[in-house]
Enzyme design. Structure first.
Site, mmCIF file in Angstrom:
data_model
loop_
_atom_site.group_PDB
_atom_site.id
_atom_site.type_symbol
_atom_site.label_atom_id
_atom_site.label_comp_id
_atom_site.label_asym_id
_atom_site.label_seq_id
_atom_site.Cartn_x
_atom_site.Cartn_y
_atom_site.Cartn_z
ATOM 1 C CG ASP A 344 -1.922 1.101 1.411
ATOM 2 O OD1 ASP A 344 -2.272 1.556 0.526
ATOM 3 O OD2 ASP A 344 -1.601 2.039 2.356
ATOM 4 C CG ASP A 537 -3.447 1.661 7.076
ATOM 5 O OD1 ASP A 537 -4.058 0.572 7.198
ATOM 6 O OD2 ASP A 537 -3.755 2.900 6.702
ATOM 7 C CG ASP A 541 -4.359 -0.736 3.268
ATOM 8 O OD1 ASP A 541 -4.806 -0.605 2.163
ATOM 9 O OD2 ASP A 541 -3.476 -0.151 3.743
#
Length: 662
Positions: A344, A537, A541
């Protein structure tokens, strides 16, 4: 020579108390009785080896032989000295399990039956000595983690009745004021009520620099007060502290059984059956009982059975000391076979605190007007991009008006009423859906382009960028050097994603993704049979983390207890993940070295024994030395320097709870 690394049922509260730094009444941590050879060197074990060795010497020199055909000393010493072996073998028979103890018992009884008393004694001494050495080796692995239970102070200074007194940590109750002196370790989680200092708390939050603490600041157990004195109101103690929750997470991981460990157990059993089958075949062909006994003796499987969990233990402990909490052996094994990593962007490879980089208003619209409209509309927003715009406007001393009727659309933007006018802030699709005519060509900014409109008029674009973390590009390069495919996932625009991907050296990336779309992308790769890790995180996510083979959450150690990820990196250093993958791969390599090494040694040894080239004594020597070599090979992940200097973020001790994916 089976070394059991799994503990019998422990009182979990007992460990929790220890993890909080609270000693029992006798001043020592209590870990309960552990089966097998996890304890240290015991006098009775040494005396047993000495007794058997002296008996072997007596038989060799025929010191006392009242009966010509039976050695009383040899027979008695073998039965007494070999009692632990025979006891284990009997239990294996009752449980219908084939182990090395059972095969060695068969060999010892056979040696005694043909009058090889001296051989039986030497084999017994070898086996007992090997048990001691294996126990000490495994004990070292246990202590490498358990010793860190003493990481927290056993006593603390508490303010009671106007006086500062020293009390055992276990006697502190929530609400009491704990006095923290300079240079001391903080024993509780709590809030500073008086004083000013700097606290080194990398062990908990991953922050490399000391954090300033004043009245109202939060402090955590296990961190180090560096400068001034602090008075802290205790809020959480023992297992309830952040430090205790980290302990609990690693406790569960350390006791989980990886699939490769089950494979090791099965292989060890097969080796015993193979040795016994080879022994029967040897006797049928050669009718040589000494060769038959040698075949049974030379085969060893403890290097696999004990070495595998020891390597896993060392890997989990080593990773934890470096700031990576692996929540189970199954995830450690998956990391060792990793071939795809999804990253991410925000908060993972960037700081997650975007700042305004460029402001480009339309003709007849001033920069001030554009920023004022956007900041006023975003004033009530919690979105990082909105906060960045508001912060930038405040720095420019631009007045921000009150907004009303605030509405947020996930993945698109916001709409609010500012001084009677509708202000829209978001992406192009968002503005078009509101009837705004966006004719302008949006420049390919490196950051995220935030479009602003008042009513149906397009005001301009604000570019918001997020700084890439130092070392992130090197981490990506290191992963690709390990033949691991790295893919960037982000909800940002294509141009923003491309800019970051170029900076990171990432070839594959997907932009404009909603959280559920990230999860779909990850799931598509896992369904193809890939071993996938997703780094995020752990909050936005969460869906993608669950779909991955291994979900990796990056963040503060304070999040450990509520993370749904399989691995938690304390701090946001991507290089910690790279090192964790290296540890997992090294652990896997060591285990397979033991696998193949044992198979080679046993195959050659059995062949030589069957051919009559190994006598029982030499077979016993090969058995013991090869197994110890493989067990010692597994300890390579236990660095002595790391064992002595406990400076990492973790503590662990055995527990019987196994982790489950939430």
């Amino acid at each position: 020579m089976k070394v059991i690394l799994e503990n019998e049922t422990h009182d979990h509260e007992e460990h929790a108390g220890a993890s909080g730094g609270a000693p029992h009444q006798d001043g020592h941590h209590e870990h309960g009785h552990e089966e097998g050879h996890e304890h240290g060197l015991e006098l009775i074990e040494v005396l047993r080896v000495v007794f058997v060795a002296l008996a072997a010497a007596a038989v060799w020199f025929h010191l006392w032989e009242p009966f010509p055909k039976v050695s009383v000393i040899g027979l008695a010493a073998t039965l007494i000295g070999g009692y632990p072996i025979f006891k284990e073998a009997f239990e294996n028979i009752v449980e219908r399990r084939m182990t090395m103890e059972l095969s060695m018992t068969i060999a010892l009884v056979s040696a005694l039956a043909i009058g090889e008393v001296f051989t039986a004694l030497v084999i017994t001494a070898f086996v007992l000595a090997a048990e001691i050495l294996e126990g000490l080796t495994v004990g070292r692995g246990r202590r490498a983690i358990q010793d860190m239970l003493d990481f927290l102070p056993q006593t603390a200074s508490v303010l009671r009745d106007g006086q500062i007194i020293e009390v055992p940590t276990m006697t502190i109750v929530p609400g009491e004021i704990v006095v923290i002196r300079p240079g001391s370790r903080i024993p509780v989680d709590g809030q500073v009520v008086s004083g000013h200092s700097f606290v080194e708390q990398a062990a908990i939050t991953g922050e490399p620099m000391p954090s300033e603490k004043a009245t109202g600041s939060e402090v955590y157990a296990g961190t180090i007060n560096q400068a001034g004195s602090l008075q802290v109101r205790a809020e959480r103690l023992g297992k309830e502290t952040t430090f205790g929750k980290i302990i609990e997470a690693v406790e569960k991981a350390e006791q989980s059984r990886a699939p490769i460990q089950k494979t090791a157990d099965r292989l060890a059993g097969y080796l015993v059956y193979f040795a016994l089958g080879a022994a029967v075949l040897t006797f049928l062909i050669t009718h040589n009982i000494r060769s038959t006994i040698s075949v049974i003796i030379v085969a060893g499987a403890c290097g696999i059975a004990a070495g595998t969990p020891l390597a896993i233990l060392g890997a989990i402990g080593r990773a934890a000391r470096q700031g990576s909490i692996i929540k189970g052996g199954i995830y450690l094994e998956a990391l060792g076979r990793l071939d795809t990593v999804f990253l991410d962007k925000t908060g993972t490879i960037t700081f997650g605190e975007p700042t305004v980089a460029q402001v480009q208003p339309e003709q007849d619209i001033s920069e001030r007007m554009l920023l004022q409209a956007a900041a006023s509309a975003e004033h009530g927003s919690e979105h990082p991009l909105g906060r960045a715009i508001v912060r930038y406007a405040e720095e420019k001393k631009i007045p921000i008006a009150e907004s009303s009727d605030f509405r947020y659309e996930v993945g698109r933007g916001i709409v609010a009423q500012v001084q009677g006018e509708r202000i829209a802030v978001g992406n192009r699709a968002h503005l078009l859906s509101l009837g705004v005519d966006v004719q302008a060509q949006i420049p390919p900014f490196a950051g995220t382009s935030v479009l602003v409109a008042g009513g149906h008029r397009y005001y301009g674009v604000i570019s918001v960028e997020d700084q890439v973390r130092p070392g992130a590009a090197l981490a990506v390069k290191a992963l690709e050097a390990m033949k691991t495919r790295v893919i960037l996932l982000t909800g940002d625009t294509q141009s923003a994603a491309e800019a970051v991907a170029d900076q990171m050296g990432i070839i594959h990336f997907h932009a404009d993704l909603l959280p559920e779309q990230k999860a779909v992308e990850v799931a598509a790769h896992t369904k193809q049979g890939r071993i996938v890790a997703m780094l995020g995180d752990g909050i936005n996510d969460a869906l993608a983390l669950i779909e991955a083979t291994v979900g990796v959450a990056m963040g503060s150690g304070t999040d450990v207890a509520r993370e749904s990820a399989d691995v938690v990196l304390i701090g946001n250093d991507l290089e910690k993940f790279v090192e964790t993958v290296r540890i997992a791969r090294r652990c896997r390599a060591i285990i397979f070295q033991n696998f193949y090494g044992t198979l080679i040694v046993d195959t050659i040894g059995i062949s030589l024994a069957a051919a009559g080239l190994l006598n029982p004594l030499l077979a016993a020597f090969i058995h013991v030395t090869s197994e110890l070599a493989f067990i010692l090979n597994s300890t390579r992940l236990l660095s002595s320097k790391e064992n002595e200097a406990i400076s990492g973020p973790l503590v662990a001790s055995p527990a019987v709870l196994s982790p489950t994916r939430k």
